[in-house]
Design a protein around this motif. Structure first.
Motif, mmCIF file in Angstrom:
data_model
loop_
_atom_site.group_PDB
_atom_site.id
_atom_site.type_symbol
_atom_site.label_atom_id
_atom_site.label_comp_id
_atom_site.label_asym_id
_atom_site.label_seq_id
_atom_site.Cartn_x
_atom_site.Cartn_y
_atom_site.Cartn_z
ATOM 1 N N LEU A 117 -10.440 -15.877 12.337
ATOM 2 C CA LEU A 117 -9.027 -15.532 12.167
ATOM 3 C C LEU A 117 -8.869 -14.116 11.624
ATOM 4 N N HIS A 118 -8.151 -13.278 12.381
ATOM 5 C CA HIS A 118 -7.865 -11.905 11.969
ATOM 6 C C HIS A 118 -6.343 -11.752 11.875
ATOM 7 N N ILE A 119 -5.859 -11.622 10.645
ATOM 8 C CA ILE A 119 -4.419 -11.540 10.404
ATOM 9 C C ILE A 119 -3.991 -10.075 10.362
ATOM 10 N N PHE A 120 -3.008 -9.750 11.176
ATOM 11 C CA PHE A 120 -2.431 -8.406 11.207
ATOM 12 C C PHE A 120 -1.028 -8.493 10.599
ATOM 13 N N VAL A 121 -0.848 -7.861 9.431
ATOM 14 C CA VAL A 121 0.485 -7.818 8.823
ATOM 15 C C VAL A 121 1.230 -6.693 9.519
ATOM 16 N N ILE A 122 1.929 -7.051 10.561
ATOM 17 C CA ILE A 122 2.487 -6.077 11.492
ATOM 18 C C ILE A 122 3.700 -5.349 10.921
ATOM 19 N N SER A 123 4.360 -5.973 9.930
ATOM 20 C CA SER A 123 5.511 -5.331 9.283
ATOM 21 C C SER A 123 5.868 -6.081 8.010
ATOM 22 N N LEU A 124 6.385 -5.340 7.023
ATOM 23 C CA LEU A 124 6.928 -5.983 5.828
ATOM 24 C C LEU A 124 8.434 -6.188 5.935
ATOM 25 N N PHE A 171 -0.169 -12.533 13.891
ATOM 26 C CA PHE A 171 0.775 -11.520 13.407
ATOM 27 C C PHE A 171 1.664 -12.128 12.323
ATOM 28 N N GLN A 172 1.655 -11.467 11.155
ATOM 29 C CA GLN A 172 2.476 -11.918 10.042
ATOM 30 C C GLN A 172 3.362 -10.788 9.558
ATOM 31 N N GLY A 173 4.265 -11.140 8.624
ATOM 32 C CA GLY A 173 5.145 -10.152 8.048
ATOM 33 C C GLY A 173 5.244 -10.360 6.540
ATOM 34 N N GLY A 174 6.393 -9.997 5.954
ATOM 35 C CA GLY A 174 7.710 -9.803 6.538
ATOM 36 C C GLY A 174 8.032 -10.737 7.691
ATOM 37 N N GLU A 175 8.820 -10.213 8.582
ATOM 38 C CA GLU A 175 9.184 -10.921 9.806
ATOM 39 C C GLU A 175 8.561 -10.176 10.977
ATOM 40 N N ALA A 176 7.545 -10.792 11.568
ATOM 41 C CA ALA A 176 6.730 -10.115 12.578
ATOM 42 C C ALA A 176 7.539 -9.671 13.796
ATOM 43 N N LEU A 177 8.526 -10.464 14.215
ATOM 44 C CA LEU A 177 9.254 -10.141 15.446
ATOM 45 C C LEU A 177 10.117 -8.889 15.313
#
Length: 502
Positions: A117-124, A171-177
């Motif tokens: 599992l590789h989590i990318f925090v794409i946005s806060l 993809f995680q955030g914040g809200e990723a979308l």
């Protein structure tokens, strides 16, 4: 002076007793193999061996076995159960020791593939203001808090170096979308890299559904992207837990949920519950909401002690005993739905039950030893910093960078996974070597959590008697064993493991 000498003589000695004290009548001519035991209730105790095999016996059985008071002739059925399950042996070195070795290797085989599992925090960025949020979210217009494409590229390079042939990009955030264009860029790039490196890749987006649009759905479907959302229960619970200015978080989530199910398929949609103080009052209603929404699983998850969740103690802080009371009440409701013919499983219990009832390893990060952090999961933050787990990233949002492993574009693969910080964490991530865990009967079903220990007790090693992790897991595991005394419930549990009702 004489009185002092007499007084000392009368004190109890701490020396060993004479050898005759230890001479007991031995009935059974057998050798003991390593096992541990734990009281389940006033009538039963469970014995567990080194590979997680167990036997449920009347209270006092462990003592009789240890004192070799079990007879092959008088206790034939129990005797051969203990032999076949590697609790005792008729030889000092069991004939089938290689079988036990193979089973132990199987239990630890999750280590062979390494990080999946590789989590990318794409946005806060986020348009919700959930009071239990575990990260420092920012408002929608703060694009400086999006992951740069350079960091996306560097993260994918690291992911492709994993020895695991099956990797997940989450993809995680914040809200990723809110960073959907960057998600599209990352998915296309990762898919191409996976083909070049002969890896199978799975994509997951964690979202509250609010930014979801019809225009996004074709892309999500094309790349078979899984959606993980949050559902805290009925509207009067969800809307209070997950605040939006419009007070419509529940309605938005349900609309997005139904839309994704229709376009992407039910198997690609999941939901996650977070238990707040408010939630504790509505155990039945929360379970019923999941049933009404036709979910086949629910994860009864407590709040983690990280990020904003620690700032609002009135809403988010409760004793572990209160959560366990909620857990059992909700669990009984889940069992009741199963008895009535609706298949729904509790995810945390299912992980534990797989460890109890099958010889195979599980991939759940929090219940692994060595711990799943680094070995199973790695996190690339929006700013390029790399963390050992998602909880480690949450801790960093509180300005505690204890579990930072490196920086994208600066740290090599070996620096990240085998560097000084990884080695430091590794000293405390194996429960077989931790005081309080090493002699625990539930050791094989549990895990180690250096991040939680550090966050709640001030050091990675932790202190088991005061550990919320230990308190929660020991009681849930004991509770599951107690329930399995009912064969009808055991049948339900086995259906949870296989994934379908019988």
């Amino acid at each position: 002076m004489k009185n002092a000498i007499v007084s000392n003589i009368n004190k109890k000695s701490r020396k060993f007793n004479d050898s005759s004290y230890y001479e007991k009548e031995i009935i059974g001519d057998y050798f003991l193999l390593p096992f541990r035991f734990h009281k389940i209730n006033s009538e039963k105790e469970v014995l567990v061996n080194e590979v997680g095999d167990f036997v449920m016996l009347p209270i006092g059985s462990a003592q009789k076995i240890i004192e070799r008071k079990i007879s092959r002739t008088d206790d034939e059925e129990l005797y051969f159960d203990l032999i076949s399950n590697f609790f005792i042996s008729e030889e000092s070195i069991p004939t089938l020791l290689t079988v036990l070795e193979a089973r132990y290797r199987t239990k630890k085989s999750f280590l062979e593939d390494f990080t999946a599992l590789h989590i990318f925090v794409i946005s806060l960025r986020c348009e919700h203001t959930c009071h239990y949020c575990q990260v420092s979210r920012v408002t929608e217009d703060k694009e400086a808090f999006d992951m740069s494409r350079i960091n996306i590229e560097e993260g994918i390079k690291i992911m492709m170096k994993s020895p695991n042939n099956h990797v997940t990009m989450e993809f995680q955030g914040g809200e990723a979308l809110l960073a959907f264009e960057n998600i599209k860029y990352a998915v296309r790039l990762a898919k191409e890299a996976a083909l070049e490196n002969q890896k199978h890749i799975t994509f997951v987006i964690c979202t509250n559904m609010a930014p979801l649009t019809d225009e996004m759905l074709p892309f999500l479907k094309e790349y078979n992207i899984m959606i993980s959302t949050s559902l805290d229960g009925p509207d009067y619970v969800h809307n209070k837990n997950r605040h939006r200015p419009q007070q419509n978080s529940y309605e938005v989530t349900i609309a997005g949920l139904e839309k994704c199910r229709k376009e992407l398929g039910e198997e690609n949609i999941s939901a996650l519950l977070t238990t707040t103080n408010l939630s504790l009052q509505y155990s039945h209603e929360i379970v019923d909401e999941y049933v009404e929404r036709k979910f086949r699983n629910i994860f009864l998850r407590p709040i983690s002690p990280y990020g904003f969740a620690t700032h609002n103690e009135k809403k988010n802080k409760y004793q572990t005993e209160k959560f366990l009371e909620f857990y059992k009440t909700a669990f009984e409701r889940i069992l009741d739905h199963n008895r009535k013919g609706y298949f729904i499983r509790e995810d945390y219990a299912t992980v534990i039950l797989k460890k109890i009832l099958t010889p195979f390893p599980v991939g759940y990060v929090d219940l692994q030893s060595p711990a799943g952090m680094i070995n199973n999961v790695i996190v690339f933050n929006y700013d390029g910093k790399i963390y050992a787990s998602d909880e480690a990233r949450m801790l960093a949002e509180m300005k505690d960078f204890t579990f930072q492993l490196g920086i994208l574009g600066e740290s090599s693969y070996n620096d990240i996974f085998y560097g000084h910080k990884a080695m430091e964490i590794a000293e405390t991530w194996t429960n077989e070597a931790l005081a309080g865990c090493s002699d625990c009967a539930f050791q094989q079903y549990c895990g180690a959590d250096p991040v939680l220990n550090h966050a709640t007790q001030g050091n990675m090693y932790g202190y088991r008697p005061a550990s919320v992790f230990c308190q929660k897991n020991m009681e849930i595991i004991r509770y599951l064993f107690e329930l399995m005394e009912d064969k009808a419930i055991e049948k339900i549990f086995r259906s949870w493991i296989t994934g379908h009702s019988e």
